[in-house]
Design an enzyme around this catalytic site. Structure first.
Site, mmCIF file in Angstrom:
data_model
loop_
_atom_site.group_PDB
_atom_site.id
_atom_site.type_symbol
_atom_site.label_atom_id
_atom_site.label_comp_id
_atom_site.label_asym_id
_atom_site.label_seq_id
_atom_site.Cartn_x
_atom_site.Cartn_y
_atom_site.Cartn_z
ATOM 1 N N ASP A 1 0.842 -1.199 0.000
ATOM 2 C CA ASP A 1 0.000 0.000 0.000
ATOM 3 C C ASP A 1 0.878 1.251 0.000
ATOM 4 O OD1 ASP A 1 -2.903 1.138 0.726
ATOM 5 O OD2 ASP A 1 -1.397 2.287 1.824
ATOM 6 N N LYS B 1 -2.481 5.857 -4.429
ATOM 7 C CA LYS B 1 -3.569 6.813 -4.150
ATOM 8 C C LYS B 1 -3.296 8.142 -4.846
ATOM 9 C CE LYS B 1 -3.552 4.776 0.499
ATOM 10 N NZ LYS B 1 -2.134 4.623 0.844
ATOM 11 N N TYR C 1 3.415 9.745 -0.722
ATOM 12 C CA TYR C 1 4.485 9.133 0.081
ATOM 13 C C TYR C 1 5.858 9.320 -0.590
ATOM 14 C CZ TYR C 1 0.572 6.571 2.323
ATOM 15 O OH TYR C 1 -0.600 6.225 2.948
ATOM 16 N N HIS D 1 -7.320 9.681 -2.206
ATOM 17 C CA HIS D 1 -6.692 9.649 -0.881
ATOM 18 C C HIS D 1 -7.562 10.291 0.204
ATOM 19 C CE1 HIS D 1 -2.373 9.286 0.880
ATOM 20 N NE2 HIS D 1 -3.257 9.103 1.822
HETATM 21 P P1 NAD Z 1 0.761 1.575 11.947
HETATM 22 O O1 NAD Z 1 -0.442 1.628 12.810
HETATM 23 O O2 NAD Z 1 0.887 0.508 10.926
HETATM 24 O O3 NAD Z 1 2.019 1.575 12.933
HETATM 25 C C1 NAD Z 1 3.320 1.516 12.405
HETATM 26 C C2 NAD Z 1 4.338 1.680 13.516
HETATM 27 O O4 NAD Z 1 4.148 0.665 14.514
HETATM 28 C C3 NAD Z 1 5.759 1.455 12.985
HETATM 29 O O5 NAD Z 1 6.302 2.647 12.503
HETATM 30 C C4 NAD Z 1 6.480 0.932 14.212
HETATM 31 O O6 NAD Z 1 6.872 2.016 14.988
HETATM 32 C C5 NAD Z 1 5.398 0.167 14.930
HETATM 33 N N1 NAD Z 1 5.438 -1.288 14.654
HETATM 34 C C6 NAD Z 1 5.012 -1.945 13.530
HETATM 35 N N2 NAD Z 1 5.143 -3.271 13.704
HETATM 36 C C7 NAD Z 1 5.661 -3.476 14.931
HETATM 37 C C8 NAD Z 1 6.007 -4.626 15.670
HETATM 38 N N3 NAD Z 1 5.831 -5.845 15.173
HETATM 39 N N4 NAD Z 1 6.517 -4.443 16.921
HETATM 40 C C9 NAD Z 1 6.678 -3.212 17.451
HETATM 41 N N5 NAD Z 1 6.359 -2.084 16.789
HETATM 42 C C10 NAD Z 1 5.851 -2.203 15.552
HETATM 43 O O7 NAD Z 1 0.912 3.043 11.289
HETATM 44 P P2 NAD Z 1 0.879 3.742 9.871
HETATM 45 O O8 NAD Z 1 2.143 3.626 9.127
HETATM 46 O O9 NAD Z 1 0.371 5.117 10.144
HETATM 47 O O10 NAD Z 1 -0.276 2.983 9.063
HETATM 48 C C11 NAD Z 1 -0.043 1.876 8.230
HETATM 49 C C12 NAD Z 1 -0.228 2.208 6.771
HETATM 50 O O11 NAD Z 1 -1.531 2.750 6.546
HETATM 51 C C13 NAD Z 1 0.697 3.326 6.248
HETATM 52 O O12 NAD Z 1 2.021 2.894 6.079
HETATM 53 C C14 NAD Z 1 -0.006 3.682 4.976
HETATM 54 O O13 NAD Z 1 0.263 2.715 3.982
HETATM 55 C C15 NAD Z 1 -1.472 3.616 5.410
HETATM 56 N N6 NAD Z 1 -2.019 4.948 5.791
HETATM 57 C C16 NAD Z 1 -2.993 5.483 5.014
HETATM 58 C C17 NAD Z 1 -3.521 6.726 5.329
HETATM 59 C C18 NAD Z 1 -4.612 7.293 4.479
HETATM 60 O O14 NAD Z 1 -4.952 8.486 4.627
HETATM 61 N N7 NAD Z 1 -5.178 6.533 3.571
HETATM 62 C C19 NAD Z 1 -3.076 7.438 6.453
HETATM 63 C C20 NAD Z 1 -2.084 6.857 7.254
HETATM 64 C C21 NAD Z 1 -1.571 5.606 6.917
#
Ligand code: NAD
Length: 276
Positions: free
Chosen positions: A46, A76, A51, A109
């Site tokens: 994704d 997106k 990004y 998006h």
């Molecule tokens: P997330 O909730 O996936 O959290 C990611 C964070 O959690 C990492 O940076 C790390 O610090 C921690 N983490 C991940 N795996 C772990 C593990 N096994 N153990 C310990 N810590 C761990 O946060 P995110 O990146 O905000 O969201 C995921 C994805 O959602 C994004 O990368 C993106 O692709 C998408 N997204 C979309 C939008 C949108 O507006 N459509 C907005 C935000 C994010």
């Protein structure tokens, strides 16, 4: 071979239920991160134009040894490019950066309602779907009223709405609306950007199943029928987050996690008022 369960979308295509999110991952990190994830069994990535890592993602896919056709790729459209012609142009640019001739899923998006362009944007998305260059089309951060508007104007419903969703911000009203419309809900920031990993309720359930908090939360999304795209750039965590297909939360676990839900735990901006 990948063992990700899939969900069938209303257009007949299927999406792997767990994918890798690559927000805040620059090109030079995105390429090895995508390769690591594909080697670990992920088949769903994704990304988004904003990004600024579509080139890295494309490189990671091309150098992974996994066939493009076996990978589910989402990108997106960024808000600045909303509008009919500008969407078509931005889509071509995304494909070029990704180095592919189609995406599996193209999302608007944000609705960015103050721009009044999401209907025209959706009309361009319908064209891209007809051309087959976006195999499926969907939205992100849309409220029911935005979805109702694009359906009323075009007769074409999005197959997915990707929204902020984690155990302490469960989006029950949006999910109920989307289920009725046969729109799959996809959870962004599924781990609450990592902030939920120390939650004592999650910790207790994780210990009970002999799993980590991240695995427990990802499993919660799966057990709720959601598509989930946790982000990590750390190889061990990428692998950990994908080892979630051989256990299940029980009714007691689900009831305990239900108590964490609160309207106040949104992390990102409210799409209705977001000013970008
Ligand atoms: P997330 O909730 O996936 O959290 C990611 C964070 O959690 C990492 O940076 C790390 O610090 C921690 N983490 C991940 N795996 C772990 C593990 N096994 N153990 C310990 N810590 C761990 O946060 P995110 O990146 O905000 O969201 C995921 C994805 O959602 C994004 O990368 C993106 O692709 C998408 N997204 C979309 C939008 C949108 O507006 N459509 C907005 C935000 C994010």
């Amino acid at each position: 071979m990948s063992n990700t369960p899939t969900i069938t979308l209303s257009d007949g295509n299927s999406i792997p239920q767990v994918g890798l999110g690559v927000w805040r991952t620059p090109d030079n990190i995105a390429a090895p991160t995508v390769r690591t994830a594909l080697a670990a069994g992920y088949r769903h990535i994704d990304t988004a134009a904003i990004y600024e890592n579509e080139e890295g993602v494309g490189e990671g896919i091309r150098t992974s040894g996994v066939d493009r056709k076996d990978i589910y790729l989402t990108t997106k459209l960024w808000n600045d490019n909303q509008g009919f012609d500008s969407t078509l142009k931005a889509f071509d640019e995304s494909l070029k950066r990704l180095g592919t001739d189609y995406v599996d899923l193209y999302l608007i998006h944000w609705p960015a309602p103050k721009r009044h362009l999401y209907v025209d944007t959706w009309k361009a998305f319908v064209r891209l779907k007809t051309e087959g260059r976006a195999r499926s089309i969907g939205v992100s951060n849309f409220y029911p009223e935005h979805i109702e508007m694009i359906v009323a104007e075009t007769g074409e419903a999005p197959v997915i709405n990707q929204i902020e969703l984690h155990p302490d911000f469960q989006q029950k009203a949006a999910r109920a609306f989307q289920e009725k419309q046969r729109i799959v809900t996809e959870s962004w920031s599924p781990l609450g950007q990592g902030m939920l990993l120390d939650n004592p309720v999650i910790g207790r359930i994780a210990r009970k199943h002999g799993r980590t908090p991240a695995q427990t939360i990802i499993r919660w999304h799966i057990d709720n029928g959601l598509v989930v795209i946790p982000k990590s750039v750390t190889p061990s965590r990428i692998a950990e987050n994908f080892k979630v297909f051989d256990f299940k939360l029980d009714a007691e676990d689900l009831a305990a996690i239900d108590t964490l839900d609160s309207q106040d735990h949104r992390i990102g901006p409210d799409p209705m008022t977001a000013d970008f």
